[in-house]
Design an enzyme around this catalytic site. Structure first.
Site: not given
Length: 482
Positions: A311-312
């Site tokens: 997840a960014e």
């Protein structure tokens, strides 16, 4: 795509101020007490600050001291500059999931998020609270969450503190890897100029856009797993055997979930990705054949065949860290993710280990090797002595029993046991014919010690129609009729 996202710097900063107020007063409305009168909030982690390695270590120790028996801390490795790579276990369950942060130096916002997750989940567990549908205590009693808050402490330290945090003899080399600049805010690599998240053995030779020499970002190294950081994560993952892995990076608010995922796992992993996207609003990166690899979750998906996600966090930032005010949105988007993963992880663990609940007394006749799983690949490294125990779960010839380490597994084929328990006795028994003496009761699986001629013997213990006697051969068992 994300819906109804706030726009504009001023609105986000205002939301951050509101979020600080909410979190200082409690858990921001996401958690609810099981009782009508929730206790006063105990908050150790304050996420609106830059978490250095030293501050992180201090806060982890405080969390462990505040929640003994619930939080466990260990070092999984040491960097080239002597910093421990710390792992934190939250929960008491046998099943586990793994969440890590700060594989990239400038992406230390993941550390802030992880520390606050540990803080809030532990508080909710202690006070029997819920996060929406998740009953935290019940969930973490089934599935533990392992966190590695800062995979890359050397790199984070360089990005935050600059040259002064490293020996003078090393300064020129650091400057050369940073293009001659003494501003290290863009730094992603570890302190040796190797990108840790391009170090894992998953299609490593095919990684694209890798420089030919160490520098502040993207250099994959001369071979996979040559860094202490990647090697530590690999060994730790094998030891913990998590059902799901999630890596927190920044930035861009996107979710990676696919790495040449096997067809039989596509529906499972896509369903989980959809759930994470629904909670966070993060858009999913479209699967492509043979993507550039080397990432931790790439390796996890390929090696274990289990769900892995990257997840960014936060709005896109170019070549620097996320500003602290973005944490409000980040927390609102991710505060349930760890609990969701634990819930799904426990389901997957039960599929792999379809244990049955039992209530059975066992007596160990010899010390038993302990295991973390009903699987010989996961020994604890300790033994349980000759004791009477009550098993609460079974899988084939594996039994789960209480120990000083918590519930652990023993294997019947490795340990002679009595189902039930023997009873002390002072019987005198007359042997009218020769009797075979066995080391353990149950002649089909026990060694023969010898044979006794007809005589009278003193019984010490009885189990069903077996009695233990003391002879010149040592203590042994003979079979007699009551």
């Amino acid at each position: 795509m994300k819906t109804e996202r706030k726009s504009g710097t001023m609105r986000k900063m205002a939301a951050a101020v509101l979020g600080i107020s909410l979190m200082l007063g409690g858990i921001g409305g996401a958690a609810a007490a099981a009782s009508d009168s929730p206790p006063a909030n105990k908050e150790i982690v304050y996420p609106y600050q830059e978490y250095t390695y030293e501050l992180m270590s201090e806060q982890i120790d405080k969390l462990a001291a505040a929640y003994p028996g619930l939080i466990e801390v260990r070092s999984i490795g040491t960097t080239d500059f002597g910093r421990d790579i710390k792992a934190v276990k939250l929960g008491k369950g046998e099943a586990s999931v793994l969440i890590d942060g700060s594989q990239h130096a400038r992406e230390w916002m993941g550390t802030n998020l992880i520390l606050y997750m540990i803080d809030r989940y532990a508080y909710a567990y202690e006070n029997n609270m819920k996060y929406n549908q998740y009953v935290v205590r019940e969930l973490l009693d089934h599935c533990s969450i392992w966190f590695v808050p800062m995979v890359n402490p050397d790199g984070v330290t360089l990005q935050q503190k600059g040259l002064g945090a490293f020996p003078e003899y090393y300064h020129d080399y650091l400057l050369s890897m940073n293009g001659g600049s003494d501003n290290f805010k863009r730094w992603k690599a570890n302190a040796s100029g190797i990108d840790i998240n391009r170090q894992y053995p998953a299609m490593w030779t095919g990684i694209v856009n890798s420089p030919n020499y160490p520098m502040f970002k993207n250099y994959k190294g001369s071979e996979p797993a040559e860094t202490a950081e990647a090697t530590s994560m690999i060994h730790f993952t094998y030891q913990m055997d998590p059902e799901i892995a999630l890596s927190y990076h920044t930035s861009g608010e996107v979710l990676y979930w696919y790495f040449n995922t096997l067809p039989e796992h596509m529906a499972r992993d896509k369903k989980m990705a959809d759930s994470i996207s629904a909670m966070t609003g993060y858009s999913q990166v479209k699967p492509v054949k043979d993507p550039s690899g080397g990432g931790f979750t790439d390796w996890f998906i390929a090696q274990f065949g289990r769900p892995g996600f990257t997840a960014e966090l936060g709005p896109y930032q170019e070549e620097t860290e996320l500003p602290l005010w973005t944490f409000t949105d980040i927390w609102n988007e991710n505060q349930e993710i760890g609990l969701y993963l634990a819930s799904e992880g426990y389901k997957l663990w039960r599929e792999r280990y379809p244990i049955e609940t039992i209530d059975e007394n066992l007596q160990l006749l010899e010390p038993a090797q302990l295991y973390n799983r009903p699987n010989e690949s996961f020994p604890v490294g300790g033994e349980l002595g000759k004791v009477k125990v009550k098993a609460d779960a079974r899988l084939g010839d594996w039994y789960r029993v209480p120990t000083w380490l918590g519930p652990r597994w023993i294997h019947l084929n490795q340990t002679p046991i009595i189902k039930g328990a023997s009873e002390k006795t002072e019987e005198r028994i007359h042997l009218n014919s020769p009797a075979t003496v066995y080391k353990y009761p149950g002649q089909n699986n026990a060694a023969v010690l010898g044979e006794l001629n007809p005589q009278e013997v003193q019984a010490l213990e009885r189990w069903n129609d077996w009695v233990m006697i003391r002879t010149w051969l040592g203590d042994g068992w003979i079979r007699v009729q009551k």
